[in-house]
Design a protein around this motif. Structure first.
Motif, short mmCIF file in Angstrom:
data_model
loop_
_atom_site.label_atom_id
_atom_site.label_comp_id
_atom_site.label_asym_id
_atom_site.label_seq_id
_atom_site.Cartn_x
_atom_site.Cartn_y
_atom_site.Cartn_z
N GLN A 1 19.38 44.00 16.79
CA GLN A 1 18.61 44.01 15.54
C GLN A 1 17.26 43.32 15.68
N THR A 2 17.24 42.09 16.22
CA THR A 2 15.99 41.39 16.51
C THR A 2 16.27 40.36 17.58
N LEU A 3 15.24 40.06 18.37
CA LEU A 3 15.32 38.98 19.34
C LEU A 3 14.42 37.81 18.95
N ASN A 4 13.84 37.90 17.77
CA ASN A 4 12.98 36.84 17.24
C ASN A 4 13.87 35.83 16.51
N ALA B 1 29.23 51.42 31.75
CA ALA B 1 29.25 51.55 30.30
C ALA B 1 27.91 52.09 29.81
N HIS B 2 27.98 53.06 28.92
CA HIS B 2 26.77 53.58 28.29
C HIS B 2 26.53 52.78 27.02
N MET B 3 25.30 52.32 26.83
CA MET B 3 25.02 51.43 25.71
C MET B 3 24.09 52.04 24.69
N HIS B 4 24.40 51.80 23.42
CA HIS B 4 23.49 52.02 22.30
C HIS B 4 23.12 50.64 21.78
N ILE B 5 21.86 50.27 21.93
CA ILE B 5 21.42 48.93 21.55
C ILE B 5 20.53 49.05 20.32
N ASP B 6 20.91 48.36 19.26
CA ASP B 6 20.26 48.54 17.97
C ASP B 6 19.12 47.54 17.75
N LEU B 7 17.96 48.06 17.35
CA LEU B 7 16.82 47.26 16.88
C LEU B 7 16.42 47.77 15.51
N ILE B 8 16.00 46.87 14.62
CA ILE B 8 15.65 47.26 13.26
C ILE B 8 14.18 46.98 12.99
N ILE B 9 13.52 47.96 12.37
CA ILE B 9 12.14 47.80 11.90
C ILE B 9 12.17 47.39 10.43
#
Length: 502
Positions: free
Chosen positions: A272-275, A304-312
């Motif tokens: 989602q965020t790394l801040n 493993a196949h990854m879906h990594i979520d980030l949000i705007i």
């Protein structure tokens, strides 16, 4: 004829509704006169109503979600106009929390919360002609050990053709403000022996495609280990999908994950965020060092196949901060990076940020953010197109070598932001863009920055990496006639992740 029809509109035909099967399994003596009918969003609502009403039901129960709320509202109107004596009962997350932003006034009853027991009681009272329940029924949480599990009610057709959804627990221990799961912070688990018995019954019937809906699969390591060990003992091909937290992969779990073959394990990783400042604003706990180490491990040492979520659009997150998140994630992982747009769901506490950050959201599903004090409406629109093009170009796996060249200077966000704006000007659309057309767009854009023959060859390698594809006509004019077009076949199941490891 059936007294009770249980129905919903799934996002895709391959999906199944676990919620409907829970309700159906717990109807007790009413079950023999009940039936599940599943449909898909964007179908004809009048046709759906026709297929429901041909069973002459007395009660229609509909599961309502963010993706089908508008369609369900129209469906309810149609049913009640055509057959006003039919009782319509709504349940699901989209009607469980206020405010209700879609008009469901024509529904007879709404059940909020977990409805396995409440729906049965309501149906029994209605059919007995002595219902005294209020229109809105606040249903308490159920005891997972004391309800009937739904897995026997997956049909043979479901098992052969669709995803099988399962859950070993309900609740989430975290308090992330954008997520409905944060409302129920107390974890409730099934007995692992009981759960694995149900999984084994599905396996014996031929189920090979399991999607776990647990929000934090790896929060309870003993359960995660038991499930992974169960599947590692199987020799047949299968596919597993888990939602995981990114900072909890102890060595004992790592050793098991490393054993899974390519194409068998998919992990949805919520970043989602790394801040850290932004994360603190939304009550999200981040252990950055752990996250970095685990993403590196999953990318470099597992299949493993990854879906990594980030949000705007998160409160206090600027576009520049989002860009830094994306740049960093690109260096940490070979997985798909799912760029999502912030949504304000009823029931969450996101609205406490509205005045502070000028958060403005759409009143229509999916209730996505329109603007805030840090990102204008015009910029937010650009970012939504960015997300769409990112999915088409990067996450699709169709242009791995091309994007690697585009990002070779390390400016992932900056370079793709520029590309996405150019693509929209060039295409005037974010949908219905064929592979060949996108390849030609990329060639046109990147030819201004790189040697034309070099970029043509790289795009050709990308386009032709799956057997059976034809060479795009525009490339035939550029590539030398003696070019070796023979390409290795890469299976669709794991091409995205495996190619990123080359």
């Amino acid at each position: 004829m059936k007294n009770i029809i249980l129905t919903t509109l799934n996002a895709r035909y391959s999906h199944t509704s676990l919620a409907l099967r829970y309700l159906y399994a717990n109807l007790k003596e009413l079950k023999e006169n009940a039936k599940i009918l599943e449909f898909v969003i964007n179908s004809s609502n009048q046709t759906i109503a026709e297929q429901i009403l041909e069973h002459k039901p007395k009660i229609v129960g509909i599961a309502v979600y963010i993706w089908n709320a508008t369609d369900v509202a129209e469906l309810v109107q149609t049913i009640k106009k055509v057959s006003p004596e039919t009782i319509v009962v709504l349940g699901g997350p989209e009607v469980s929390y206020k405010p209700l932003r879609v008009n469901f006034d024509m529904a007879d009853y709404i059940i909020t919360g977990e409805g396995e027991v409440s729906f049965y009681n309501l149906c029994k009272d209605i059919l007995n002609g002595n219902c005294k329940e209020p229109r809105v029924i606040n249903s308490p949480k159920v005891d997972l050990e004391n309800i009937i599990l739904p897995y026997d009610d997956y049909t043979d057709f479901d098992i052969k053709n669709r995803h099988i959804y399962v859950e070993m627990a309900r609740g989430c221990p975290f308090e992330c403000e954008f997520c409905l799961s944060s409302i129920d912070t107390k974890m409730r688990y099934l007995s692992i022996e009981v759960f694995l018995e149900q999984i084994d019954k599905l396996w014996q019937r031929g189920a090979r495609n399991f999607k776990f809906i647990d929000r934090t699969f790896n929060i309870k390591i003993s359960y995660a280990k038991a499930i992974l060990n169960y599947f590692l003992e199987k020799e047949e091909e299968y596919f597993l999908h888990f939602e995981v937290i990114p900072d909890n992969f102890p060595e004992e779990l790592r050793e098991l994950i490393k054993k899974f073959k390519a194409g068998s394990l998919q992990l949805e990783v919520g970043i989602q965020t790394l801040n850290l400042d932004v994360a603190k604003e939304i009550h999200r706990n981040l252990r950055i060092d752990k996250i970095k180490d685990n993403l590196k491990f999953l990318s470099q040492e597992t299949h493993a196949h990854m879906h990594i979520d980030l949000i705007i659009g998160l409160p206090s997150e600027t576009i520049e901060s989002f860009g830094k998140n994306l740049d960093l994630l690109y260096t940490l992982s070979t997985g798909e990076i799912q760029v999502g747009i912030l949504k304000k769901l009823s029931g969450t506490t996101l609205d406490r940020h509205d005045k502070v950050y000028g958060m403005v959201y759409s009143d229509l599903p999916p209730y996505d953010i329109l603007k805030n004090d840090l990102i204008s409406f015009e910029q937010m629109q650009e970012m939504k197109r960015f997300a769409r093009f990112w999915d088409i170009v990067y996450n699709s796996g169709n242009f791995q070598k091309t994007t690697a060249l585009l990002f070779e200077n390390g400016k992932v966000f900056e370079n793709f932001y520029d590309l996405s704006k150019w693509l929209y000007r060039r295409s005037e659309s974010t949908y219905k863009i064929s592979l060949d057309r996108m390849a030609e767009f990329l060639f046109e854009y990147m030819s201004a920055k790189f040697d034309k023959e070099k970029i043509a060859n790289i795009i050709l390698e990308d386009v032709m990496k799956v057997g059976g594809r034809k060479i795009p006509p525009f490339l035939k004019k550029i590539i030398p006639e003696n070019y070796d077009f023979a390409q290795k076949d890469v299976s669709k199941a794991n091409k995205r992740q495996e190619l990123r490891k080359e």
